[in-house]
Design a protein around this motif. Sequence first.
Motif, PDB file in Angstrom:
ATOM      1  N   GLY A   1       0.808  -1.213   0.000  1.00 35.29           N
ATOM      2  CA  GLY A   1       0.000   0.000   0.000  1.00 35.29           C
ATOM      3  C   GLY A   1       0.838   1.259   0.000  1.00 35.29           C
ATOM      4  N   GLY A   2       2.127   1.128  -0.407  1.00 31.59           N
ATOM      5  CA  GLY A   2       3.004   2.286  -0.403  1.00 31.59           C
ATOM      6  C   GLY A   2       3.533   2.587   0.990  1.00 31.59           C
ATOM      7  N   PRO A   3       4.233   3.710   1.149  1.00 30.40           N
ATOM      8  CA  PRO A   3       4.810   4.055   2.457  1.00 30.40           C
ATOM      9  C   PRO A   3       3.733   4.414   3.478  1.00 30.40           C
ATOM     10  CG  PRO A   3       5.139   5.844   0.891  1.00 30.40           C
ATOM     11  CD  PRO A   3       4.578   4.690   0.109  1.00 30.40           C
ATOM     12  N   CYS A   4       4.010   4.102   4.737  1.00 32.11           N
ATOM     13  CA  CYS A   4       3.066   4.408   5.828  1.00 32.11           C
ATOM     14  C   CYS A   4       3.197   5.883   6.204  1.00 32.11           C
ATOM     15  CB  CYS A   4       3.359   3.531   7.040  1.00 32.11           C
ATOM     16  SG  CYS A   4       3.237   1.764   6.706  1.00 32.11           S
ATOM     17  N   PRO A   5       2.113   6.651   6.215  1.00 28.09           N
ATOM     18  CA  PRO A   5       2.215   8.093   6.407  1.00 28.09           C
ATOM     19  C   PRO A   5       2.622   8.537   7.799  1.00 28.09           C
ATOM     20  CG  PRO A   5      -0.089   7.414   6.255  1.00 28.09           C
ATOM     21  CD  PRO A   5       0.734   6.224   5.902  1.00 28.09           C
ATOM     22  N   VAL A   6       2.247   7.801   8.855  1.00 26.23           N
ATOM     23  CA  VAL A   6       2.637   8.192  10.213  1.00 26.23           C
ATOM     24  C   VAL A   6       4.063   7.733  10.495  1.00 26.23           C
ATOM     25  CG1 VAL A   6       2.156   7.902  12.679  1.00 26.23           C
ATOM     26  CG2 VAL A   6       0.281   8.250  11.067  1.00 26.23           C
ATOM     27  N   GLY A   7       4.366   6.469  10.205  1.00 30.14           N
ATOM     28  CA  GLY A   7       5.734   5.988  10.280  1.00 30.14           C
ATOM     29  C   GLY A   7       6.214   5.541  11.638  1.00 30.14           C
ATOM     30  N   LEU A   8       5.412   5.680  12.672  1.00 34.06           N
ATOM     31  CA  LEU A   8       5.718   5.175  14.014  1.00 34.06           C
ATOM     32  C   LEU A   8       4.573   4.286  14.466  1.00 34.06           C
ATOM     33  CD1 LEU A   8       6.935   8.376  15.924  1.00 34.06           C
ATOM     34  CD2 LEU A   8       8.359   6.452  15.192  1.00 34.06           C
ATOM     35  N   GLU A   9       4.882   3.271  15.264  1.00 32.93           N
ATOM     36  CA  GLU A   9       3.835   2.418  15.799  1.00 32.93           C
ATOM     37  C   GLU A   9       2.838   3.239  16.620  1.00 32.93           C
ATOM     38  OE1 GLU A   9       7.523  -0.046  15.287  1.00 32.93           O
ATOM     39  OE2 GLU A   9       7.033   1.907  16.128  1.00 32.93           O
ATOM     40  N   SER A  10       1.689   2.651  16.875  1.00 30.91           N
ATOM     41  CA  SER A  10       0.630   3.349  17.600  1.00 30.91           C
ATOM     42  C   SER A  10       1.040   3.655  19.042  1.00 30.91           C
ATOM     43  CB  SER A  10      -0.652   2.510  17.606  1.00 30.91           C
ATOM     44  OG  SER A  10      -0.411   1.255  18.235  1.00 30.91           O
ATOM     45  N   THR A  11       0.465   4.699  19.567  1.00 30.82           N
ATOM     46  CA  THR A  11       0.565   4.996  20.988  1.00 30.82           C
ATOM     47  C   THR A  11      -0.282   3.980  21.755  1.00 30.82           C
ATOM     48  OG1 THR A  11       0.831   7.339  20.510  1.00 30.82           O
ATOM     49  CG2 THR A  11       0.097   6.764  22.742  1.00 30.82           C
ATOM     50  N   ILE A  12       0.242   3.468  22.868  1.00 28.78           N
ATOM     51  CA  ILE A  12      -0.498   2.468  23.646  1.00 28.78           C
ATOM     52  C   ILE A  12      -0.846   3.049  25.014  1.00 28.78           C
ATOM     53  CG2 ILE A  12      -0.490   0.163  24.647  1.00 28.78           C
ATOM     54  CD1 ILE A  12       1.374  -0.756  22.503  1.00 28.78           C
ATOM     55  N   LEU A  13      -2.129   2.956  25.359  1.00 27.41           N
ATOM     56  CA  LEU A  13      -2.628   3.516  26.617  1.00 27.41           C
ATOM     57  C   LEU A  13      -3.441   2.467  27.357  1.00 27.41           C
ATOM     58  CD1 LEU A  13      -2.860   6.496  27.960  1.00 27.41           C
ATOM     59  CD2 LEU A  13      -5.237   6.319  27.228  1.00 27.41           C
ATOM     60  N   ARG A  14      -3.163   2.300  28.632  1.00 29.18           N
ATOM     61  CA  ARG A  14      -4.034   1.496  29.507  1.00 29.18           C
ATOM     62  C   ARG A  14      -4.928   2.457  30.261  1.00 29.18           C
ATOM     63  NH1 ARG A  14      -0.411  -0.785  33.467  1.00 29.18           N
ATOM     64  NH2 ARG A  14      -0.896   1.080  34.660  1.00 29.18           N
ATOM     65  N   THR A  15      -6.196   2.103  30.405  1.00 33.02           N
ATOM     66  CA  THR A  15      -7.130   3.027  31.050  1.00 33.02           C
ATOM     67  C   THR A  15      -7.430   2.689  32.508  1.00 33.02           C
ATOM     68  OG1 THR A  15      -9.053   1.786  30.230  1.00 33.02           O
ATOM     69  CG2 THR A  15      -8.234   3.596  28.859  1.00 33.02           C
TER      70      THR A  15
ATOM     71  N   GLY B   1       2.416   7.125  17.476  1.00 36.40           N
ATOM     72  CA  GLY B   1       1.985   8.006  16.413  1.00 36.40           C
ATOM     73  C   GLY B   1       0.923   9.018  16.793  1.00 36.40           C
ATOM     74  N   LEU B   2       0.308   8.878  17.942  1.00 35.13           N
ATOM     75  CA  LEU B   2      -0.600   9.893  18.487  1.00 35.13           C
ATOM     76  C   LEU B   2       0.122  10.570  19.652  1.00 35.13           C
ATOM     77  CD1 LEU B   2      -3.429  11.243  18.656  1.00 35.13           C
ATOM     78  CD2 LEU B   2      -4.074   9.419  20.244  1.00 35.13           C
ATOM     79  N   ALA B   3       0.373  11.858  19.523  1.00 36.14           N
ATOM     80  CA  ALA B   3       1.137  12.573  20.554  1.00 36.14           C
ATOM     81  C   ALA B   3       0.420  12.522  21.897  1.00 36.14           C
ATOM     82  CB  ALA B   3       1.354  14.018  20.132  1.00 36.14           C
ATOM     83  N   ALA B   4       1.198  12.331  22.962  1.00 32.67           N
ATOM     84  CA  ALA B   4       0.624  12.255  24.304  1.00 32.67           C
ATOM     85  C   ALA B   4      -0.138  13.525  24.657  1.00 32.67           C
ATOM     86  CB  ALA B   4       1.726  11.997  25.328  1.00 32.67           C
TER      87      ALA B   4
ATOM     88  N   GLY C   1       8.240  14.056  18.746  1.00 32.69           N
ATOM     89  CA  GLY C   1       9.663  13.939  19.051  1.00 32.69           C
ATOM     90  C   GLY C   1       9.918  12.986  20.203  1.00 32.69           C
ATOM     91  N   ARG C   2       8.999  12.924  21.165  1.00 28.51           N
ATOM     92  CA  ARG C   2       9.174  11.987  22.282  1.00 28.51           C
ATOM     93  C   ARG C   2       9.099  10.548  21.807  1.00 28.51           C
ATOM     94  NH1 ARG C   2       6.225  15.592  25.409  1.00 28.51           N
ATOM     95  NH2 ARG C   2       4.310  14.446  24.992  1.00 28.51           N
ATOM     96  N   ALA C   3       8.166  10.270  20.899  1.00 28.92           N
ATOM     97  CA  ALA C   3       8.046   8.916  20.360  1.00 28.92           C
ATOM     98  C   ALA C   3       9.261   8.560  19.509  1.00 28.92           C
ATOM     99  CB  ALA C   3       6.769   8.787  19.535  1.00 28.92           C
ATOM    100  N   ILE C   4       9.761   9.517  18.720  1.00 26.27           N
ATOM    101  CA  ILE C   4      10.970   9.273  17.936  1.00 26.27           C
ATOM    102  C   ILE C   4      12.136   8.939  18.859  1.00 26.27           C
ATOM    103  CG2 ILE C   4      12.673  10.355  16.408  1.00 26.27           C
ATOM    104  CD1 ILE C   4      10.328  12.063  15.297  1.00 26.27           C
TER     105      ILE C   4
ATOM    106  N   ARG D   1      11.979   5.435  20.321  1.00 28.48           N
ATOM    107  CA  ARG D   1      12.455   4.395  19.408  1.00 28.48           C
ATOM    108  C   ARG D   1      13.974   4.432  19.294  1.00 28.48           C
ATOM    109  NH1 ARG D   1       7.711   4.481  20.210  1.00 28.48           N
ATOM    110  NH2 ARG D   1       6.087   3.585  18.881  1.00 28.48           N
ATOM    111  N   LEU D   2      14.543   5.629  19.223  1.00 25.58           N
ATOM    112  CA  LEU D   2      15.989   5.742  19.067  1.00 25.58           C
ATOM    113  C   LEU D   2      16.727   5.254  20.312  1.00 25.58           C
ATOM    114  CD1 LEU D   2      16.225   9.165  17.211  1.00 25.58           C
ATOM    115  CD2 LEU D   2      16.765   6.902  16.278  1.00 25.58           C
ATOM    116  N   ARG D   3      16.199   5.564  21.496  1.00 23.42           N
ATOM    117  CA  ARG D   3      16.850   5.080  22.722  1.00 23.42           C
ATOM    118  C   ARG D   3      16.825   3.557  22.787  1.00 23.42           C
ATOM    119  NH1 ARG D   3      14.786  10.059  24.975  1.00 23.42           N
ATOM    120  NH2 ARG D   3      12.743   9.124  25.348  1.00 23.42           N
ATOM    121  N   ARG D   4      15.718   2.953  22.382  1.00 25.69           N
ATOM    122  CA  ARG D   4      15.642   1.490  22.386  1.00 25.69           C
ATOM    123  C   ARG D   4      16.568   0.900  21.322  1.00 25.69           C
ATOM    124  NH1 ARG D   4      10.986   0.225  25.669  1.00 25.69           N
ATOM    125  NH2 ARG D   4       9.753   2.115  25.951  1.00 25.69           N
ATOM    126  N   ALA D   5      16.691   1.592  20.175  1.00 23.32           N
ATOM    127  CA  ALA D   5      17.614   1.134  19.132  1.00 23.32           C
ATOM    128  C   ALA D   5      19.062   1.214  19.593  1.00 23.32           C
ATOM    129  CB  ALA D   5      17.424   1.967  17.866  1.00 23.32           C
ATOM    130  N   ALA D   6      19.366   2.207  20.445  1.00 24.98           N
ATOM    131  CA  ALA D   6      20.734   2.406  20.925  1.00 24.98           C
ATOM    132  C   ALA D   6      21.055   1.589  22.178  1.00 24.98           C
ATOM    133  CB  ALA D   6      20.957   3.894  21.219  1.00 24.98           C
TER     134      ALA D   6
END
Length: 318
Positions: free
Chosen positions: A169-183, A193-196, A300-303, A306-311
């Motif tokens: 389906g071509g490139p993904c427009p958001v490019g980051l996995e979804s934000t996960i929230l427990r209620t 991908g949804l800013a906190a 930027g926090r989500a980016i 991911r970068l901290r986990r990659a490093a």
Amino acid sequence: MSATETRRHDEMLQAADRLRRGGLVAFPTETVYGLGADATDARAVARVFAAKGRPAFNPLIVHVGDLAAAERLAVFDPVARDLAARFWPGPLTLVLRLAEGHALAPLVTAGLDTVAIRVPAAPLARDLLAAVGRPVAAPSANRSGQVSATRAAHVREGLGADVDLVLDGGPCPVGLESTILRTDPLALLREGGLAAEAIEAALGHAVPRDVTPGKVQAPGQLSSHYAPNAAVRLDVVDAEGDAVHIGFGPVAGDMTLSATGDVVEAAANLFDMLHRADALARARGLARIDVAPIPEVGLGRAINDRLRRAAAPRIAQP
């Protein structure tokens, strides 16, 4: 319907048939490509874990077409219902208590009494879910711990013959996995991908973070994750000859996440850029990727998550 649209529709129907018959199908969402399996088929779900080399204690996200389908799998409290109304379809995953009679394969939830669930926004994903008519468990379509796929080519390079069909389906427009929230209790379990800030504005108060707990409660919480083959070093302003340099804003680098310093553009480019930087490092015989500083605001926090986990120090995969 044009010839291209007809072809894509036929490919989508073929993918839905594969899923219903226990196959593995990689498909694009607005966030990243997912490696999908029928979430009620224990054998198919086991194939997902085997293809990814994913540890069995790491649960999967279940994708459904609408809130009604989600309510057959999970118990929605008032906060969850309000957030679903505001942000679904979209890049928000809710972790909720399992509903009685949910029929999900046990591996999907990794033995927890909760399920991670979302309604994706990408039209092709929504068409696929409607055609399948069943919940689809779909972690990111890459080997466990490696860089997520935001293009069909990433899936083919990373998973090869372990996936039965790749729906392009071509490139993904958001490019980051979804934000996960427990209620219940309320906590942000993964930046995404949804800013906190958007969630906090909707709720009217701050949300506590629990993104790297001692025990995994949701996908994406392993300390070492999203990693290319080359080592990653963060917050590097001055390029050095012994590494590929990924820039941002005024820091140019060998390639850039966003020349204008736009974190939304950077999020969309992040995983593709890590794939490209890793390939360039191999071609140059280098063992490290350096990344320019990214501001800790909005996506930027989500980016940076991911970068901290990659490093982080690499965890050997089972």
